[in-house]
Design an enzyme around this catalytic site. Structure first.
Site, PDB file in Angstrom:
ATOM      1  N   HIS A 290     -40.126 -24.393 -13.599  1.00  0.00           N
ATOM      2  CA  HIS A 290     -39.535 -23.048 -13.488  1.00  0.00           C
ATOM      3  C   HIS A 290     -40.594 -21.973 -13.684  1.00  0.00           C
ATOM      4  CE1 HIS A 290     -39.230 -22.196 -17.887  1.00  0.00           C
ATOM      5  NE2 HIS A 290     -38.953 -23.479 -18.021  1.00  0.00           N
ATOM      6  N   ASP A 302     -44.730 -23.324 -20.942  1.00  0.00           N
ATOM      7  CA  ASP A 302     -43.303 -23.261 -20.584  1.00  0.00           C
ATOM      8  C   ASP A 302     -43.080 -22.091 -19.645  1.00  0.00           C
ATOM      9  OD1 ASP A 302     -40.604 -23.647 -20.446  1.00  0.00           O
ATOM     10  OD2 ASP A 302     -40.169 -22.942 -22.459  1.00  0.00           O
ATOM     11  N   GLU A 336     -34.723 -20.244 -15.499  1.00  0.00           N
ATOM     12  CA  GLU A 336     -34.328 -21.392 -16.323  1.00  0.00           C
ATOM     13  C   GLU A 336     -33.994 -20.947 -17.738  1.00  0.00           C
ATOM     14  OE1 GLU A 336     -34.651 -24.652 -19.196  1.00  0.00           O
ATOM     15  OE2 GLU A 336     -35.903 -22.891 -19.095  1.00  0.00           O
ATOM     16  N   GLU A 337     -34.797 -20.011 -18.267  1.00  0.00           N
ATOM     17  CA  GLU A 337     -34.712 -19.714 -19.698  1.00  0.00           C
ATOM     18  C   GLU A 337     -33.414 -19.066 -20.128  1.00  0.00           C
ATOM     19  OE1 GLU A 337     -36.514 -20.994 -21.689  1.00  0.00           O
ATOM     20  OE2 GLU A 337     -38.537 -21.259 -20.931  1.00  0.00           O
ATOM     21  N   ASP A 364     -41.158 -29.918 -17.308  1.00  0.00           N
ATOM     22  CA  ASP A 364     -40.838 -28.785 -18.188  1.00  0.00           C
ATOM     23  C   ASP A 364     -40.978 -29.174 -19.662  1.00  0.00           C
ATOM     24  OD1 ASP A 364     -40.067 -26.268 -19.033  1.00  0.00           O
ATOM     25  OD2 ASP A 364     -37.928 -26.604 -18.727  1.00  0.00           O
ATOM     26  N   HIS A 435     -41.829 -20.903 -26.638  1.00  0.00           N
ATOM     27  CA  HIS A 435     -41.130 -19.613 -26.751  1.00  0.00           C
ATOM     28  C   HIS A 435     -41.796 -18.682 -27.771  1.00  0.00           C
ATOM     29  CE1 HIS A 435     -37.094 -21.595 -25.261  1.00  0.00           C
ATOM     30  NE2 HIS A 435     -38.101 -21.736 -24.402  1.00  0.00           N
TER      31      HIS A 435
END
Ligand SMILES: [Zn+2]
Length: 471
Positions: A290, A302, A336-337, A364, A435
């Site tokens: 993603h 990520d 995606e997130e 991922d 994140h």
């Protein structure tokens, strides 16, 4: 069109590439039996192309340099942000430059959450500025912030038991990180659970192992039966301080200020590129990651890295003039997130051809030292993948373990029962930076990343080229 420096191959790289190619050819030409049994004969024609793919991927740091360009020149890429739109344009331009076919975007409307400025401080018993990150999707506070007494809990049971005491408080969920799947519920679900009992805001200990005062953001999930309250994550160090003060029985007052808000849905897109199959172009192997990320750090691991290593599979096949029987398609999903609208839109927009999807593979989990692949599907397919995996033994990426799939491919693979793979890597560093502002390209090793690309290239090439469809 955007002007971003591309990635060229240097002279020293050419030498390293040649050397690695020779080594890979030597390894590849040695018959490697499947552990405990002899290798099936159908695998033999794939030894040479697999060795060439591995040699090309690992003889150069192209993948890492491409990721560095994405993360340095564009940066993080939250849904609805101009950076995500730039990244989409950049990917289209670069895929065309690689010579991929049928390069295009597929429109997707995505949620547009904006963080704004934010802060959290301990007001009593002494003033301390905390490090914090609002949770994705959170509402903001009033401009002057919300100030209230803190109530510390360590489980949902403890929260329920606190009952009336929750009203008017800021609830702090201090649950030590064990594994992501186990603790993520405290980030996703605590705001509504606390709000139902009258809490005015919620703080959560970051979902990640202790770092260096690193806060981890991520989505929350409001439920319709509770008021929406502001919610933020704080790092281990700030969580531990609050716990120490609470343990002394001292009253704690915290002030939280957040400008977070939701704007109308924004237009975004999945990016698609292909290497059309030479024999059965309508049968498709999909690989991808993603392209969106959270709005802190640079979205390197990520999931910029996952995008680049899967895209590499096609670039390398094209460069080596290895065109498999079936089409290999790379998809860089959007959103995606905080919505997975990209993965859902792919399923909906490709519904009529899902039955022709032979396999889908998502990367991922970072692009650290590759171990092999997670796989969800039938035993017969698993045996076949195990045999293909032996072609990756030279780079120690031959494991086929449970746990295939990914947030972006699951809607499609579940609907059409498509064999689902996930690139499996050493995840020890992944959740440390997941994140966070620390998700930057320097955490990624170019050699490990090149091996990840090699693993995806070999697996997708062989599955796309098998005489019989994988099933
Ligand atoms: Zn991700």
């Amino acid at each position: 069109m955007i002007a971003i420096d591309g990635v060229e191959l240097g002279n020293d790289m050419r030498e390293r590439l040649l050397l690695a190619l020779l080594i890979a050819l030597t390894i590849g030409s040695t018959p490697l039996p499947v552990r405990g049994q002899s290798a099936p004969g159908w695998l033999d024609p794939y030894r040479e192309p697999a060795a060439r793919l591995i040699g090309e991927a690992t003889g150069d740091t192209f993948a890492w340099r491409r990721l560095a360009v994405l993360t340095d020149s564009i940066g993080n890429r939250l849904s609805g942000s101009p950076q995500l739109e730039r990244a989409i344009e950049w990917a289209v331009t670069e895929m065309k430059r690689d010579g991929l076919e049928n390069v295009h975007t597929e429109k997707v409307m995505v949620p547009h959450w904006v963080r704004g400025s934010e802060s959290a401080e301990i007001v009593e018993p002494a003033r301390h500025q905390m490090v914090m990150l609002g949770l994705g999707g959170s509402v903001g506070t009033r401009p002057e912030g919300v100030q209230a007494e803190l109530l510390t809990v360590h489980s949902f049971n403890e929260l329920e038991a606190a009952g009336q005491q929750v009203k008017g408080k800021i609830v702090f969920f201090n649950v030590p990180y064990t594994a992501y799947e186990e603790t993520v519920t405290y980030r996703a679900d605590d705001p509504s659970r606390a709000a139902r009992l009258g809490a005015v805001a919620s703080l959560v200990r970051s979902i990640g192992p202790p770092g260096l005062r690193t806060p981890h953001t991520g989505s929350l999930q409001y439920t319709p039966d509770a008021p929406q309250i502001p919610a933020a994550a704080i790092p281990t160090e700030d969580a531990d301080r609050l716990q120490r003060i609470a343990d002394r029985g001292t009253r704690i007052v915290v002030r939280l200020k957040m400008e977070a808000h939701v704007e109308p849905d924004a237009e975004s897109a999945n990016v698609v590129g292909e290497l059309r199959g030479r024999d059965r172009p309508n049968e498709i192997v999909v690989v991808g990651g993603h392209l969106d990320s959270w709005d802190v750090g640079a979205g390197a691991s990520d999931d910029g890295g996952g995008c680049v290593v899967t895209w590499e599979a096609l670039r390398i096949m094209k460069k080596l003039n290895l065109r498999p029987r079936r089409t290999v398609r790379v998809v860089l999903w959007t959103n995606e997130e905080n919505g997975t609208r990209g993965g859902l839109a792919y399923r909906d927009q490709h519904r009529t051809e899902l039955a022709n999807h032979v396999m889908m593979l998502e990367s991922d989990n970072g692009v650290f030292r590759p171990l092999g692949f997670g796989f969800s599907g039938s035993e017969a397919v698993r045996q076949k993948l195990r045999a293909i995996g032996t072609l990756l033994r030279g780079i120690a990426a031959d494991a086929i373990v449970p746990g295939g799939g990914g947030a972006d491919i699951n809607p499609s693979t579940r609907e059409a029962r498509i064999p689902a793979l996930a690139l499996a890597v050493d995840e020890s560093k992944y959740f440390l930076i997941h994140h966070t502002p620390a998700d930057t390209v320097d955490k990624i090793d170019p050699v490990e990343m090149a091996k990840s690309a090699a693993a995806v290239a070999v697996m997708s090439y062989v599955v796309a080229d098998l005489p019989e469809r994988l099933e």
